[in-house]
Design an enzyme around this catalytic site. Structure first.
Site, PDB file in Angstrom:
ATOM      1  N   MET A  77      -1.658   1.788   1.149  1.00  0.00           N
ATOM      2  CA  MET A  77      -1.228   0.396   1.053  1.00  0.00           C
ATOM      3  C   MET A  77       0.186   0.253   1.606  1.00  0.00           C
ATOM      4  O   MET A  77       0.868  -0.728   1.332  1.00  0.00           O
ATOM      5  CB  MET A  77      -1.312  -0.115  -0.394  1.00  0.00           C
ATOM      6  CG  MET A  77      -2.743  -0.248  -0.879  1.00  0.00           C
ATOM      7  SD  MET A  77      -2.988  -1.419  -2.226  1.00  0.00           S
ATOM      8  CE  MET A  77      -1.837  -0.855  -3.442  1.00  0.00           C
ATOM      9  N   GLY A  78       0.624   1.222   2.381  1.00  0.00           N
ATOM     10  CA  GLY A  78       1.941   1.132   2.997  1.00  0.00           C
ATOM     11  C   GLY A  78       3.051   1.529   2.040  1.00  0.00           C
ATOM     12  O   GLY A  78       2.824   2.211   1.044  1.00  0.00           O
TER      13      GLY A  78
ATOM     14  N   HIS B 264       2.657  10.299   1.186  1.00  0.00           N
ATOM     15  CA  HIS B 264       1.726   9.792   2.202  1.00  0.00           C
ATOM     16  C   HIS B 264       1.784  10.647   3.468  1.00  0.00           C
ATOM     17  O   HIS B 264       0.762  10.945   4.080  1.00  0.00           O
ATOM     18  CB  HIS B 264       2.071   8.347   2.586  1.00  0.00           C
ATOM     19  CG  HIS B 264       1.904   7.364   1.492  1.00  0.00           C
ATOM     20  ND1 HIS B 264       2.978   6.734   0.904  1.00  0.00           N
ATOM     21  CD2 HIS B 264       0.795   6.869   0.899  1.00  0.00           C
ATOM     22  CE1 HIS B 264       2.536   5.899  -0.008  1.00  0.00           C
ATOM     23  NE2 HIS B 264       1.216   5.963  -0.048  1.00  0.00           N
TER      24      HIS B 264
ATOM     25  N   SER C  72       5.866   7.830  -5.539  1.00  0.00           N
ATOM     26  CA  SER C  72       5.072   6.603  -5.577  1.00  0.00           C
ATOM     27  C   SER C  72       5.804   5.506  -4.828  1.00  0.00           C
ATOM     28  O   SER C  72       7.040   5.455  -4.836  1.00  0.00           O
ATOM     29  CB  SER C  72       4.824   6.170  -7.037  1.00  0.00           C
ATOM     30  OG  SER C  72       4.221   4.898  -7.075  1.00  0.00           O
ATOM     31  N   SER C  73       5.038   4.613  -4.207  1.00  0.00           N
ATOM     32  CA  SER C  73       5.645   3.467  -3.508  1.00  0.00           C
ATOM     33  C   SER C  73       6.413   2.572  -4.458  1.00  0.00           C
ATOM     34  O   SER C  73       7.290   1.829  -4.042  1.00  0.00           O
ATOM     35  CB  SER C  73       4.544   2.657  -2.828  1.00  0.00           C
ATOM     36  OG  SER C  73       3.845   3.468  -1.916  1.00  0.00           O
ATOM     37  N   ARG C  74       6.095   2.635  -5.729  1.00  0.00           N
ATOM     38  CA  ARG C  74       6.740   1.761  -6.708  1.00  0.00           C
ATOM     39  C   ARG C  74       8.002   2.358  -7.314  1.00  0.00           C
ATOM     40  O   ARG C  74       8.689   1.700  -8.067  1.00  0.00           O
ATOM     41  CB  ARG C  74       5.759   1.401  -7.825  1.00  0.00           C
ATOM     42  CG  ARG C  74       4.563   0.610  -7.319  1.00  0.00           C
ATOM     43  CD  ARG C  74       3.572   0.468  -8.459  1.00  0.00           C
ATOM     44  NE  ARG C  74       2.327  -0.105  -8.049  1.00  0.00           N
ATOM     45  CZ  ARG C  74       2.050  -1.399  -8.024  1.00  0.00           C
ATOM     46  NH1 ARG C  74       2.971  -2.263  -8.376  1.00  0.00           N
ATOM     47  NH2 ARG C  74       0.877  -1.830  -7.660  1.00  0.00           N
TER      48      ARG C  74
END
Length: 193
Positions: free
Chosen positions: A35-36, A42, A190-192
């Site tokens: 999800m970018g 990633h 994590s992206s978050r």
């Protein structure tokens, strides 16, 4: 020998034509669905795919059907320019970045639901989340016709949902689970974060 430039595609038809051309040459295809807001985790998946497949597609699609909270979807980090640069530098062959309209055209009415493995754990607290995940990943598998797909073990339950979905729907793809990468303090990347 210089690496060929990464292509960015946003349409299913263009993706399928590219993959058809690769497969006519006898090349294997790896897919890394994301999800970018890419980070080293990633990129480790992309590197694993590059080591095992002749051609690699990384998808970036912030999937609205897996968010149960509209504000969570609205605030999900989007770092398009950085993501594109990181993937090109990594040697990814295709960045597939479909629009919501491409993935869910007007009249879209089909959803994939995986019973059992989607219950409990994360699924117990995020109603509909894994239905959204299973639906979009199923679409990405069918759109890309990839031979293998790469997922991080950080999303443990998600891997099991996707594996069950692919087996139940007879999708001919091999799932590769890759180790979780962690920050210096031990937190999973994590992206978050």
């Amino acid at each position: 020998m210089p690496r060929p430039p990464m292509h960015t595609l946003d349409a299913v038809a263009a993706l399928r034509q590219t993959v058809r051309d690769w497969k006519r040459q006898g090349l294997t295809v790896g897919l890394v669905p994301t999800m970018g807001a890419l980070h080293e985790g990633h990129l480790s998946l992309a590197r694993a795919a590059l080591a095992q497949a002749d051609r690699v597609i990384v998808s970036i699609f912030v999937n609205p059907t897996q968010f149960d909270n509209p504000s969570d979807l609205a605030t999900y980090p989007r770092t398009w320019d950085d993501d594109r640069r990181l993937l090109a530098d990594a040697g990814v062959h295709v960045l597939y970045a479909p629009t919501v309209a491409e993935m869910y055209p007007a009249g879209f009415a089909t959803h994939v639901s995986v019973a059992g493995v989607s219950a409990g754990l994360c699924g117990a607290h995020r109603p509909g989340h894994f239905d959204g995940v299973a639906t979009v990943v199923c679409k990405l598998f069918l759109q890309s016709q990839a031979d293998m797909a790469f997922f991080g073990e950080k999303d443990f339950q998600q891997i099991h949902v996707v594996r069950r979905m692919a087996a139940d729907l007879d999708i001919p793809i091999r799932l590769v689970a890759c180790p979780t990468l962690r920050e210096a303090d031990g937190l999973a990347m994590s992206s978050r974060n």
